[in-house]
Design an enzyme around this catalytic site. Structure first.
Site, mmCIF file in Angstrom:
data_model
loop_
_atom_site.group_PDB
_atom_site.id
_atom_site.type_symbol
_atom_site.label_atom_id
_atom_site.label_comp_id
_atom_site.label_asym_id
_atom_site.label_seq_id
_atom_site.Cartn_x
_atom_site.Cartn_y
_atom_site.Cartn_z
ATOM 1 N N ARG A 97 -24.783 14.862 -23.656
ATOM 2 C CA ARG A 97 -25.492 14.703 -22.458
ATOM 3 C C ARG A 97 -25.328 13.259 -21.765
ATOM 4 N NH1 ARG A 97 -29.000 15.012 -26.842
ATOM 5 N NH2 ARG A 97 -30.488 13.749 -27.427
ATOM 6 N N ARG A 141 -30.852 6.376 -19.155
ATOM 7 C CA ARG A 141 -30.893 7.667 -19.853
ATOM 8 C C ARG A 141 -30.161 8.507 -19.421
ATOM 9 N NH1 ARG A 141 -37.016 9.527 -20.668
ATOM 10 N NH2 ARG A 141 -35.931 11.049 -22.048
ATOM 11 N N HIS A 142 -29.516 9.236 -20.073
ATOM 12 C CA HIS A 142 -28.765 10.688 -19.421
ATOM 13 C C HIS A 142 -29.614 11.268 -18.395
ATOM 14 C CE1 HIS A 142 -31.517 13.223 -21.972
ATOM 15 N NE2 HIS A 142 -31.237 12.086 -22.885
ATOM 16 N N GLU A 171 -29.101 8.976 -30.019
ATOM 17 C CA GLU A 171 -30.662 8.996 -29.927
ATOM 18 C C GLU A 171 -31.051 8.735 -31.395
ATOM 19 O OE1 GLU A 171 -33.022 8.134 -28.872
ATOM 20 O OE2 GLU A 171 -33.993 9.478 -27.766
ATOM 21 N N HIS A 228 -30.005 6.973 -24.580
ATOM 22 C CA HIS A 228 -31.369 7.892 -24.796
ATOM 23 C C HIS A 228 -32.519 7.049 -24.687
ATOM 24 C CE1 HIS A 228 -28.526 11.051 -26.229
ATOM 25 N NE2 HIS A 228 -27.646 9.846 -26.596
ATOM 26 N N ASN A 272 -34.519 18.710 -22.581
ATOM 27 C CA ASN A 272 -35.554 17.926 -22.188
ATOM 28 C C ASN A 272 -36.456 19.387 -21.374
ATOM 29 O OD1 ASN A 272 -33.908 15.409 -21.228
ATOM 30 N ND2 ASN A 272 -34.932 15.559 -22.726
#
Ligand SMILES: *[C@@H]1O[C@H](CO)[C@@H](O)[C@H](O)[C@H]1NC(C)=O
Ligand SMILES: *[C@@H]1O[C@H](CO)[C@@H](O)[C@H](O)[C@H]1NC(C)=O
Ligand SMILES: CC(=O)N[C@H]1CO[C@H](CO)[C@@H](O)[C@@H]1O
Length: 481
Positions: A283, A230-231, A307, A372, A237
């Site tokens: 991201r 994932r980023h 995403e 994502h 977040n």
């Protein structure tokens, strides 16, 4: 965003028997297993019927003499096994939702192919013969080495003796083997020569058949790995918001800086080219930037890796969604795979847009994908055969790099964790809390299917300051599907 129903949901999709053809050690079982996994991932009900398994019940360790065509006892047993497998398969097709059966047998002669073709026709099913033909000695030997160490026929036997027996077994088949040729023009077939070096396609009539052929012609068996991450942690977040196109947080940037080290630690193939794939969101590009700069790898952006689109809920927290759209929130918990956000997507939709990514991944060698949470879940589910009711709930922690290495009998997973804290974005069913503590270090037990012999999950922690491994190396022996 309008999304047409997945082709695999079409009720008029025909029922097809995929018949594997080829000498032993030509990768037939591997291909059969992959086709099943791919179809199931796209919601097409598929099953493998392995003639060898039926035979093994009566005679668990047959030797080469058993496979001699002049051994009438052996021939009778083989015929009985084939008939039992075909009978079970026809029974399975009584359920019209079952779409693709893969018959994994040798079917090495024209008369045997005719026998099976007649059976299929009689049952009103379509067929696709898939021949894997290989005369490259090196390819065959590497395949034998895999088989002799892991085939159920040879469990508990001396590997050298097993290899010799296996070569003898192949010789017996070679005496009678007939490749599919011009005289079988009436058959629908794809003939794959030397693992994709050359492909012959004949008489494809149906949409699903052509999709299968496209998939089959993309497969290769060169050793390679796929890295998935994932980023790094994003500003969204931290706030517990979903969607959006936020920048990385300070900790997320630290992860991006440590990522080249993590990738190096994971074991890079010597001189093998590596390509980075990201989504089109900031991201993921920001997470990949040091990899690109330090290691000089090429980067490609894919819209298909963006995403899951949360539609009207984009930019909201789970708490806000639960308040504003309580019914939707509940509906999503009830069936997360199929729930489609208003004006957005479902996991099912995501899998459809990821299909070209999977095709490209199968064609490619070493790839590192920065994407994502929902996308990692879907790609992981494809490689590890995680069922649809479980994959959307899988925990995919931030700041963790996964390395997937496809092997003949499954995919191996290694995890490399950066010791950089991050929020957990994993949300258990029913919860609206912003963040949760991980329930466990790996994935929750519930995502793990039947135990298999492949798939030790190794977890290594990498320290940011020293770039060394954190002293405690966990070896988590997770039974993988
Ligand atoms: C089987 O036996 C017959 C007669 O004994 C022989 O002519 C034939 O070549 C044998 N076939 C094979 C494949 O060994
Ligand atoms: C993201 O970072 C860029 C460059 O540092 C900055 O110009 C932009 O304002 C940031 N965006 C947000 C939403 O903070
Ligand atoms: C299922 C199957 O194997 N079908 C054909 C291929 O070979 C078998 C067994 O050797 C024959 O009985 C069939 O003709």
């Amino acid at each position: 965003m309008s999304i047409s129903p997945p082709s695999s949901d079409r009720s008029d999709v025909t029922q097809i028997v995929v018949v594997m053809v080829g000498l032993p050690a030509r990768g037939k079982s591997l291909i059969a297993g992959k086709v099943k996994r791919y179809l199931r991932w796209t919601s097409v009900k598929a099953e493998v019927f392995n003639v060898g398994k039926y035979r093994r019940t009566d005679n668990p360790h047959p030797d080469a003499k058993f496979f001699d065509v002049n051994n009438t006892e052996g021939e009778k047993a083989r015929k009985a096994a084939a008939e039992a497998a075909v009978a079970d398969m026809l029974q399975w097709f009584q359920d019209k939702d079952n779409k693709v059966a893969i018959l994994d047998a040798t079917n090495s002669t024209k008369s045997r192919r005719k026998w099976i073709h007649d059976k299929i026709k009689e049952a009103n099913l379509l067929h696709l013969f898939v021949e894997s033909k290989c005369d490259d000695e090196e390819l065959i030997m590497s395949n034998i080495l895999e088989v002799k160490t892991s085939s159920p026929d040879y469990i508990g036997q001396d590997p050298e003796a097993a290899a010799k027996d296996f070569r003898d077994r192949i010789r017996n088949y070679e005496k009678v083997y007939q490749t599919i040729d011009e005289s079988e023009k009436q058959l629908t077939y794809v003939k794959i020569i030397n693992i994709g070096a050359r492909v012959v396609i004949n008489l494809i009539q149906d949409y699903l058949q052509s999709r299968l052929v496209y998939y089959l012609t993309n497969l290769h068996i060169k050793p390679r790995s796929i890295w998935l991450s994932r980023h790094g942690e994003s500003e969204f977040n931290l706030e517990g918001k979903i969607g959006g196109d936020a920048n990385l947080s300070e900790r997320g940037e630290r992860y991006a800086r440590l990522l080249p080290e993590l990738v190096k630690r994971s074991g890079l193939p010597k001189d093998a080219p590596l390509t980075i794939w990201t989504s089109t969101l900031k991201r993921t590009s920001q997470t990949a930037q040091h990899l690109q700069k330090e290691l000089g790898w090429e980067k490609l952006q894919w819209k298909a890796l963006d995403e899951l689109d949360s539609g009207v809920c984009d930019g909201m927290t789970y708490q806000e969604i639960a308040e504003k759209y309580p019914e939707d929130f509940q509906a999503r918990d009830d069936d997360k795979y199929n729930y489609r956000y208003r004006g957005g997507e479902s996991y099912r939709d995501v899998v459809i847009r990821l299909e070209p990514i999977i095709m490209e991944l199968e064609r490619s060698e070493n790839i590192i994908i920065i994407t994502h949470q929902a996308i990692v879940r879907c790609i992981f589910a494809y490689f590890m055969e995680i069922p649809q009711e479980k994959s959307p709930w899988m925990e995919v922690p931030l700041h963790t790099l996964m390395k997937l290495t496809p092997k003949a009998y499954g995919t191996e997973v290694e995890r490399f964790k950066a010791d950089i804290p991050a929020v957990s974005t994993w949300r258990p069913k029913g919860s609206t809390a912003k963040h949760h503590d991980s329930v466990s270090e790996g994935m929750p037990e519930s995502v793990v299917g039947e135990p298999s012999k492949v798939g030790i999950q190794k977890v290594t922690n990498i320290n940011e300051k020293t770039k060394g491994e954190v002293p405690t190396i966990e070896m988590v022996g997770l039974p993988l599907p």
